[in-house]
Design a protein around this motif. Structure first.
Motif, short mmCIF file in Angstrom:
data_model
loop_
_atom_site.label_atom_id
_atom_site.label_comp_id
_atom_site.label_asym_id
_atom_site.label_seq_id
_atom_site.Cartn_x
_atom_site.Cartn_y
_atom_site.Cartn_z
N CYS A 1 -6.08 31.02 -59.79
CA CYS A 1 -5.95 30.70 -61.31
C CYS A 1 -4.76 29.86 -61.44
O CYS A 1 -4.66 29.17 -62.40
N THR A 2 -4.03 29.62 -60.46
CA THR A 2 -2.66 28.62 -60.51
C THR A 2 -2.89 27.38 -59.75
O THR A 2 -1.91 26.80 -59.42
N VAL B 1 6.07 29.99 -63.82
CA VAL B 1 4.96 30.67 -63.25
C VAL B 1 5.52 30.91 -61.83
O VAL B 1 5.57 30.14 -60.90
N ARG C 1 -6.17 28.90 -66.25
CA ARG C 1 -5.16 27.95 -65.66
C ARG C 1 -5.04 26.73 -66.65
O ARG C 1 -3.67 26.21 -66.69
N LEU D 1 -0.67 23.78 -60.12
CA LEU D 1 0.48 23.81 -60.89
C LEU D 1 1.68 23.38 -60.38
O LEU D 1 2.45 22.98 -60.77
N GLU E 1 2.25 36.75 -61.98
CA GLU E 1 1.08 37.38 -61.76
C GLU E 1 1.27 38.23 -60.73
O GLU E 1 2.19 38.35 -60.04
N CYS F 1 6.73 26.60 -60.47
CA CYS F 1 5.48 27.43 -60.03
C CYS F 1 5.55 27.75 -58.50
O CYS F 1 5.73 26.71 -57.81
N VAL G 1 1.26 32.28 -55.73
CA VAL G 1 0.55 31.62 -56.74
C VAL G 1 0.93 30.08 -56.75
O VAL G 1 0.49 29.18 -57.41
N MET H 1 -1.92 28.11 -68.82
CA MET H 1 -0.84 27.91 -68.16
C MET H 1 -0.24 26.31 -68.08
O MET H 1 1.08 26.08 -68.13
N ASP H 2 -1.22 25.30 -67.73
CA ASP H 2 -1.02 24.05 -67.64
C ASP H 2 -0.53 23.63 -68.88
O ASP H 2 0.79 22.85 -69.02
#
Length: 338
Positions: free
Chosen positions: A40-41, A26, A11, A44, A80, A53, A31, A14-15
């Motif tokens: 995991c997201t 993303v 995470r 975001l 994802e 996102c 997600v 991606m951030d």
């Protein structure tokens, strides 16, 4: 530096990437608002908005196809696939489009996209949530295949993948997602399934693709591993007392040939470990590489320790996995060879 699980490190990657580059987006199933099935997201979408996102329909073909088109026109999608087992409907776009556009266009177009997917077993997910399909990606020229074994590498490798101009398949061992994990509520935590939180930089950094890491130096035998099996091999070496040199490949393609050859020529013996099924698994390629390049340095046949050649066994997955006992037996066997 912060102490993070692998989920938190992914995470954070991606951030960090989204904060540095407005072209990084993303998307995937659940997600956005939900934060992904493994979270995991999480957060975001709230931070970067629904245009960067966002959720998609349940269509792996659509997710991968959209990512290919976006990437060809300058966006950097990090998408994802909810489980690696679900990627096959999108496999045609990965192989026929993403992997070939740079070559077909004479380098006029690149496809800077990342496909993230949880891989492997350990959560009793059954046959459709537990497969390890890394070999079917490593076989394809034009894409890169990455599998981290710890939180530090997970963040650094993911950032390197997002910034890479070629498509990257980023497989995340779900057994390593949350630190200490026993795989079942009534199974005691064993040393090889207990993964402590990792020290991970909060800021931007990368781990280079195509560069292996020596997790344990040794002189008796080289162990070639990646993902969850890195920790299994470390425990097997400790329990047997074999002075094993453990090489964490980290990326299967590009592969760090130099690290492999240097280690095998030093030790003269090689054991290969992976969770995926044996026949045509990635270990077969590694064994061929060792035989072709290190034959005159070998003092024993190369041994593979893998999953079995059968559909993934839901009720017996902990017997299916290569564990410290099976890996330890292979280490002792290769040391007994004349």
């Amino acid at each position: 530096m912060s102490r993070m699980t692998m989920i938190q490190a992914i995470r954070s990657a991606m951030d960090t990437a989204m904060g540095r580059d407005d072209n990084v987006v993303v998307f995937g199933e659940d997600v956005g608002f939900f934060g992904g099935v493994f979270r995991c997201t999480q957060g975001l979408q709230e931070k970067y908005g629904r245009h960067r996102c966002f959720d998609t329909p349940i269509s792996e073909t659509g997710i991968v196809g959209a990512a290919v088109g976006m990437a060809a026109y300058g966006i950097r999608p990090c998408v994802e696939i909810q489980f690696a087992d679900y990627v096959y409907p999108g496999y045609d776009q990965i192989v026929s489009e993403a992997a070939r556009i740079r070559y077909r266009s004479n380098n006029d177009f690149t496809v800077p996209m990342v496909v993230r997917m949880p891989t492997g077993g350990g959560i009793f997910g059954g046959q459709t949530h537990s497969q390890s399909p890394e070999a079917v990606f490593a076989h394809v020229s034009g894409i890169k295949t990455v599998i981290p074994s710890n939180p530090y590498d997970a963040k650094g490798l993911l950032l390197a993948s997002i910034e890479d101009d070629d498509p990257v398949m980023f497989l995340e061992p779900k057994r390593l997602y949350n630190g200490p994990f026993d795989g079942h509520h009534d199974r005691p935590v064993t040393p090889w399934s207990k993964h402590e939180l990792g020290e991970v930089p909060d800021d931007h950094y990368t781990v280079p693709l195509g560069k292996a890491a020596i997790r344990r130096e040794g002189s008796d035998v080289t162990v070639l591993v990646y993902g969850t099996m890195v920790h299994v091999a470390e425990t097997a070496a400790q329990e047997t007392g074999v002075d094993a040199e453990i090489i964490d490949l980290r990326t299967l393609l590009p592969l760090d040939m130099e690290a492999i050859e240097e280690s095998v020529r030093k030790t003269g013996r090689c054991v290969i470990v992976h969770e995926a099924t044996r026949t045509c698994g990635y270990g077969a390629e590694l064994a061929a590489i060792v035989a072709e390049n290190c034959f005159y340095h070998l003092e024993a046949p190369v041994i593979r320790v893998t999953g079995y050649d059968l559909p993934y066994p839901h009720a017996h997955e902990w017997d299916y996995f290569p564990g410290p006992k099976r890996v330890g037996d292979a280490l002792k066997k290769v040391m007994e060879a004349a």
